[in-house]
Design an enzyme around this catalytic site. Structure first.
Site, mmCIF file in Angstrom:
data_model
loop_
_atom_site.group_PDB
_atom_site.id
_atom_site.type_symbol
_atom_site.label_atom_id
_atom_site.label_comp_id
_atom_site.label_asym_id
_atom_site.label_seq_id
_atom_site.Cartn_x
_atom_site.Cartn_y
_atom_site.Cartn_z
ATOM 1 N N ASP A 30 0.821 -1.219 0.000
ATOM 2 C CA ASP A 30 0.000 0.000 0.000
ATOM 3 C C ASP A 30 0.850 1.262 0.000
ATOM 4 O OD1 ASP A 30 -3.040 -0.895 0.585
ATOM 5 O OD2 ASP A 30 -1.650 -2.227 1.639
ATOM 6 N N HIS A 140 -6.954 -0.333 -5.737
ATOM 7 C CA HIS A 140 -6.797 0.997 -6.318
ATOM 8 C C HIS A 140 -6.163 0.941 -7.700
ATOM 9 C CE1 HIS A 140 -7.763 4.026 -3.098
ATOM 10 N NE2 HIS A 140 -7.796 2.910 -2.396
#
Length: 709
Positions: A30, A140
């Site tokens: 992340d 994402h």
């Protein structure tokens, strides 16, 4: 102690006593590169921390870097993000340093179908790779689009550039047959006597992943001698339960896994944690940049140095120094007013006290930064200049009638903190235990006057809130489920075109449905619209249940046909398509001789009218009127044609020649399904200048067979 608890390998005191047999890995997840990139203060935070991670990999001389998804914050990162990431990867991961990790699985497994270079970059003799980077995609930066090569993402760009080894791009099933499922094929590596299997699964919808695991349809292909392999599983899913199927249970992975690297959750829980009833451990590195001002983001950020020797491993957390300091605090205004001796109705006194608390938090953040720098200088590193801190002060205003504007309050701290606009948050406490709101409990009630308090007090999910709101609006044109999903994509993936794209597709579909009913009197138009909307909602729910793409079939066919004659943007969404969705519906052609139209396709059902523009063929639309739509459906029932699969990862198994010979493509797919349980490997005598340490001990003559049993 149970047998399962005593059997797990656990973090050991494995040292570098045998460096030729110890695999050194840098773990990170992340990175969210590109988060707030337009912010003049925080715009470079993510890229600066990513640079530090690469510097740590060089400093600790790791064998490779392992990323757990969400390398980019947006599905289509900006050119500036791609430029900086590619530059950093080239500077820190390319070089003449020998790669001591020998690849035992096939270097062509998962390679781009249109090119001949291998999928693993350090096996390419045209590249000098010093530190390989392996990564899965997250929610994402997942694959999107429907170009000639299928669904692509930013990691595909880095992969074909030879900078990243993209793994975990699994092909999801499009039907609900028992034989379908998720097939996870490993990257098998060896260093000396240590054998390592990397099993990556990029982000999948939590409900779908939950279903596949519950149904035991996640098949992991492993070597027959799997007991001597140390197996790492990379996942990017919700770990915290947000609903009945809005998370992935920790204890549902294969027993042969030794360590699960969990991405998506931003809380740093990097030290391995045991799982009840399972032999494997879970490490959650967390995000390397704070993307929300939540309590979990305020924990110190780390990456990890993972050392593996045989079946044992050691995890060493490495603190990140370039992360902006983040300090949180919470106060109850009525209590502090009583302690400090001021009235909650005195706005000036309240403002003065809040400014005092914020200044204390700023001093605390500066102290943390000084301690961080002092520790670094003790270890021989250079000091990093002070950064403006992130401050979040939560104020419980229960029993207080009015408060000042938090944005105006933050203007006094411009130049002192990095987030003056959202520094101060007012909220009200829950009034009683009976009024607690569950994550998926309906929140909108016409007769409830305290909805706002319930939403402020409860743990409200965007999806549930949107569904309840849409139900209260009694939509006449747009379906509630599809609209709710479009809003969720807009919120969670920052796709600014998701809602407009859904509205355009829905209106186009409704117009076609109304035209199919012929001439409708004005007084019956509402009833016809309602029937068409309900039918569309049922079809959407069915496609969503079985996991098929939720876009209209007609638009998917038109795009697949046009892709042969036009150059497609592989990263473009539907909104990027030229022209208006309503051009063909403004003046529909008059219906002529429907009986003849039904007879014509019977003579030549395989032919389509085409026009030529230069040397390109453009297939004309088969949806000129509603009668023709019915005829085409009848023809397709008699001789179904294979359609291009544009789900998240179908591209890896689609050769470009399949467009010209669909029959051969169907046959090849059957053949592939029959041999799915076997992986091919590179010959032992591959001539590669990389993996020098493995080849120095001689060529391997053994063959490794994989099985999903």
């Amino acid at each position: 102690m149970s047998d399962s608890e005593s059997a797990h390998p656990g973090p050991t005191n494995t040292d570098d006593e045998f460096p030729e047999d110890t695999i050194r890995i840098l773990l990170a997840t992340d990175n969210h590169i590109g988060f707030l990139e337009r912010d003049p203060i925080r715009g470079q935070d993510s890229i600066n921390t990513f640079k530090e991670i690469l510097q740590l990999a060089v400093k600790h001389e790791v064998d490779f870097i392992l990323l757990g998804g969400d390398l980019f914050h947006e599905n289509r990162p900006s050119r500036d993000c791609l430029y900086q990431v590619m530059g950093l990867l080239r500077e820190f991961t390319l070089g003449d340093r020998p790669v001591p990790i020998q690849l035992l699985s096939s270097a062509d497994e998962g390679k781009a179908a249109s090119f001949s270079f291998p999928a693993i970059n350090y096996e390419d003799t045209n590249l000098n790779v010093g530190i390989p980077v392996f990564s899965i995609h997250g929610n994402h930066d997942d694959p999107q689009g429907a170009g000639p090569e299928g669904a692509l993402c930013a990691l595909d760009m880095l992969s074909v550039a030879g900078l990243v080894n993209y793994i975990g791009k699994v092909e999801l099933p499009v039907s609900d047959q028992p034989a379908d499922g998720i097939a996870v094929r490993p990257v098998l590596l060896r260093k000396g006597n240590t054998h390592l299997g990397l099993y990556g699964v990029g982000n999948v919808k939590d409900a779908r992943m939950h279903f596949e695991l519950r149904s035991n349809r996640v098949r992991m292909y492993m070597p027959k001698d799997k007991d001597k392999w140390f197996n790492i599983m990379l996942v990017h899913q919700n770990r915290v339960k947000h609903g009945p199927q809005e998370s992935v249970p920790e204890g549902m992975f294969d027993d042969a896994v030794d360590l699960v690297v969990w991405g998506h959750e931003h809380d740093c829980r990097i030290m391995p944690e045991p799982v009840a009833g399972k032999s494997y451990l879970i490490t959650q590195p967390g995000s390397s940049v704070a993307t929300s001002l939540a309590e979990g983001e305020s924990l110190p950020k780390h990456v990890a140095l993972l050392k593996i020797h045989g079946k044992e491993f050691k995890m060493e957390p490495l603190p990140l120094r370039t992360v902006r300091p983040f300090v949180m605090d919470e106060i109850i205004l009525t209590e502090v007013a009583e302690e400090e001796g001021f009235q909650v109705t005195d706005q000036m006194a309240v403002t003065k006290y809040l400014k005092q608390r914020v200044n204390e938090l700023i001093d605390k953040a500066q102290t943390q930064w000084d301690e961080r720098n002092q520790t670094a200088t003790t270890e021989g590193d250079e000091e990093i200049p002070h950064m403006l801190p992130l401050i979040r002060l939560k104020v419980d205003t229960t029993g207080v009638s009015a408060m000042s504007n938090p944005i105006r309050f933050g203007q006094d701290f411009i130049g002192k903190i990095a987030n003056p606009r959202d520094m101060l948050v007012f909220h009200r406490a829950k009034q009683s235990a009976a009024r607690r709101v569950a994550a998926d409990e309906p929140l909108m009630h016409e007769d409830d006057e305290n909805d706002m308090e319930r939403m402020a007090a409860g743990n409200v999910r965007v999806h549930s809130l949107v569904q309840e709101y849409l139900k209260a609006q009694e939509l006449q044109l747009l379906g509630e489920s599809a609209m709710s999903d479009a809003i969720q994509v807009f919120v969670e993936k920052d796709d600014i075109h998701a809602i407009s794209r859904h509205v355009a597709e829905s209106l186009k579909s409704l117009m076609k449905g109304v035209q199919a009913s012929g001439d409708v009197p004005e007084e019956e138009l509402d009833d016809v619209l309602e029937k068409v909307r309900e039918q569309r909602e049922k079809e959407y729910a069915e496609r969503r249940r079985i996991g098929e793409p939720t876009k209209s079939k007609s638009k998917g066919k038109a795009r697949a046909a046009e892709s042969e004659g036009e150059s497609a943007d592989s990263m473009a969404m539907d909104v990027d398509a030229p022209g208006s969705d309503f051009e063909s519906d403004e003046a529909p052609p008059p219906k002529k001789a429907p009986a003849k139209k039904k007879a014509a396709p019977a003579k030549a059902p395989a032919k389509k009218a085409t026009t030529t523009r230069g040397k390109k063929k453009v297939v004309e639309s088969e949806e000129e009127d509603d009668d023709e739509d019915e005829d085409i459906e009848e023809i397709e029932d008699e001789a179904p044609k294979p359609t291009k699969r544009t789900n998240r990862a179908a591209v890896l198994s689609q050769p470009t020649a399949a467009k010209k010979a669909p029959a051969k493509k169907a046959a090849s797919s059957k053949a592939k399904a029959s041999t799915q349980s076997t992986l091919s490997f590179a010959p032992a005598g591959r001539s590669s200048t990389r993996a020098a340490a493995g080849r120095a001990r001689g060529k391997m003559a053994e063959a490794i067979e994989l099985s999903d049993d």
